[in-house]
Design a protein around this motif. Sequence first.
Motif, PDB file in Angstrom:
ATOM      1  N   SER A  59       0.826  -1.201   0.000  1.00 20.73           N
ATOM      2  CA  SER A  59       0.000   0.000   0.000  1.00 20.73           C
ATOM      3  C   SER A  59       0.866   1.260   0.000  1.00 20.73           C
ATOM      4  O   SER A  59       1.671   1.481   0.919  1.00 20.73           O
ATOM      5  N   ASP A  61      -0.309   4.268   0.293  1.00 22.68           N
ATOM      6  CA  ASP A  61      -0.828   5.093   1.380  1.00 22.68           C
ATOM      7  C   ASP A  61      -0.095   4.783   2.681  1.00 22.68           C
ATOM      8  O   ASP A  61       0.249   5.683   3.456  1.00 22.68           O
ATOM      9  N   GLN A 102       1.967   2.674  -6.312  1.00 20.07           N
ATOM     10  CA  GLN A 102       0.707   2.914  -6.865  1.00 20.07           C
ATOM     11  C   GLN A 102       0.396   4.412  -6.747  1.00 20.07           C
ATOM     12  O   GLN A 102       1.171   5.061  -6.086  1.00 20.07           O
ATOM     13  N   LYS A 103      -0.400   5.113  -6.718  1.00 17.34           N
ATOM     14  CA  LYS A 103      -0.727   6.505  -6.549  1.00 17.34           C
ATOM     15  C   LYS A 103      -1.231   6.667  -5.120  1.00 17.34           C
ATOM     16  O   LYS A 103      -1.976   5.840  -4.605  1.00 17.34           O
ATOM     17  N   VAL A 104      -0.879   7.742  -4.640  1.00 19.85           N
ATOM     18  CA  VAL A 104      -1.317   8.024  -3.282  1.00 19.85           C
ATOM     19  C   VAL A 104      -2.774   8.469  -3.331  1.00 19.85           C
ATOM     20  O   VAL A 104      -3.159   9.296  -4.155  1.00 19.85           O
ATOM     21  N   SER A 105      -3.603   7.928  -2.436  1.00 15.68           N
ATOM     22  CA  SER A 105      -5.012   8.275  -2.441  1.00 15.68           C
ATOM     23  C   SER A 105      -5.212   9.707  -1.954  1.00 15.68           C
ATOM     24  O   SER A 105      -4.379  10.273  -1.235  1.00 15.68           O
ATOM     25  N   LYS A 106      -6.346  10.285  -2.340  1.00 16.35           N
ATOM     26  CA  LYS A 106      -6.661  11.643  -1.909  1.00 16.35           C
ATOM     27  C   LYS A 106      -6.846  11.699  -0.399  1.00 16.35           C
ATOM     28  O   LYS A 106      -6.560  12.722   0.241  1.00 16.35           O
ATOM     29  N   ILE A 107      -7.318  10.599   0.188  1.00 15.91           N
ATOM     30  CA  ILE A 107      -7.496  10.559   1.639  1.00 15.91           C
ATOM     31  C   ILE A 107      -6.145  10.691   2.338  1.00 15.91           C
ATOM     32  O   ILE A 107      -5.987  11.462   3.289  1.00 15.91           O
ATOM     33  N   PRO A 153      -4.480   1.040   5.622  1.00 11.13           N
ATOM     34  CA  PRO A 153      -4.552   0.757   4.181  1.00 11.13           C
ATOM     35  C   PRO A 153      -3.927  -0.587   3.801  1.00 11.13           C
ATOM     36  O   PRO A 153      -4.450  -1.299   2.946  1.00 11.13           O
TER      37      PRO A 153
END
Length: 260
Positions: A59, A61, A102-107, A153
Amino acid sequence: MVASWNSIPLEITYRVLGWLTFTFWSVGSYPQVILNFRRKRFVFYGGGVPVLISVVGLSIDFKVLNFTKHSSYLIYNATLYFSSAVQKQYFDKYGFGERGSQKVSKIAVGIVVAVWLFAAICFFVALPTHSWLWLISIFNSIQVFITVIKYTPQAYMNFIRKSTDGLSIFFILLDFSGGVGSYAQMAVQSIDQDSWVNFYGNIGKTLLSLICVSFDILFIFQHFVLYPSKKALISPKVVISKENLEPLVSSDSHQVSGHV
């Protein structure tokens, strides 16, 4: 000044546990880096689209929140160790019977931004009165807060994928060992000083150890009991290489298009 040790064996045990904890938490990140490197290969996924799977299962995040947590903890410990003004405020509050330590979530992005914005506001609040102990206590609280949510996460990803493939179990075991060592170190000092102020006087370190150990137990349970040896999402068996890379359009298709 700090309290002297009453027992030389306990002092030696305390120092050994401290260095072991430092070693476990310092070395703990390398197994994950090595695992990512070993998994650095492409596979066919989603209609023949090549996908790099080196960090699949880890993850992002979790890593971003982990960085914020460690940054806050660094500020707390470094300030408490090097600043005589903060040490005086600490002793005035808790006494000289214990050592400080992966891309970091907006949360995830939102949490990180909110945390550092909150820290900046606290800095300007503490500035006029020089309430530095209060300020670094805020950073201590931040690292506890981030520690609570940073593991979520990764635990959720493991649950959704029904697999821990991509997450280094050696990283988890070293993190677990560091948490146990940190807690044992505080216990040894408390026994020697016959006082438990070390636990509530440094509540951040206490909670950090308990939270790390709790989540690491969960990850160990997921890895060895719930999802043992399970792969998820992408099978690493199909690997792109020069030998097995085929053109998207076959030679027969070229011949047909040529006649047309």
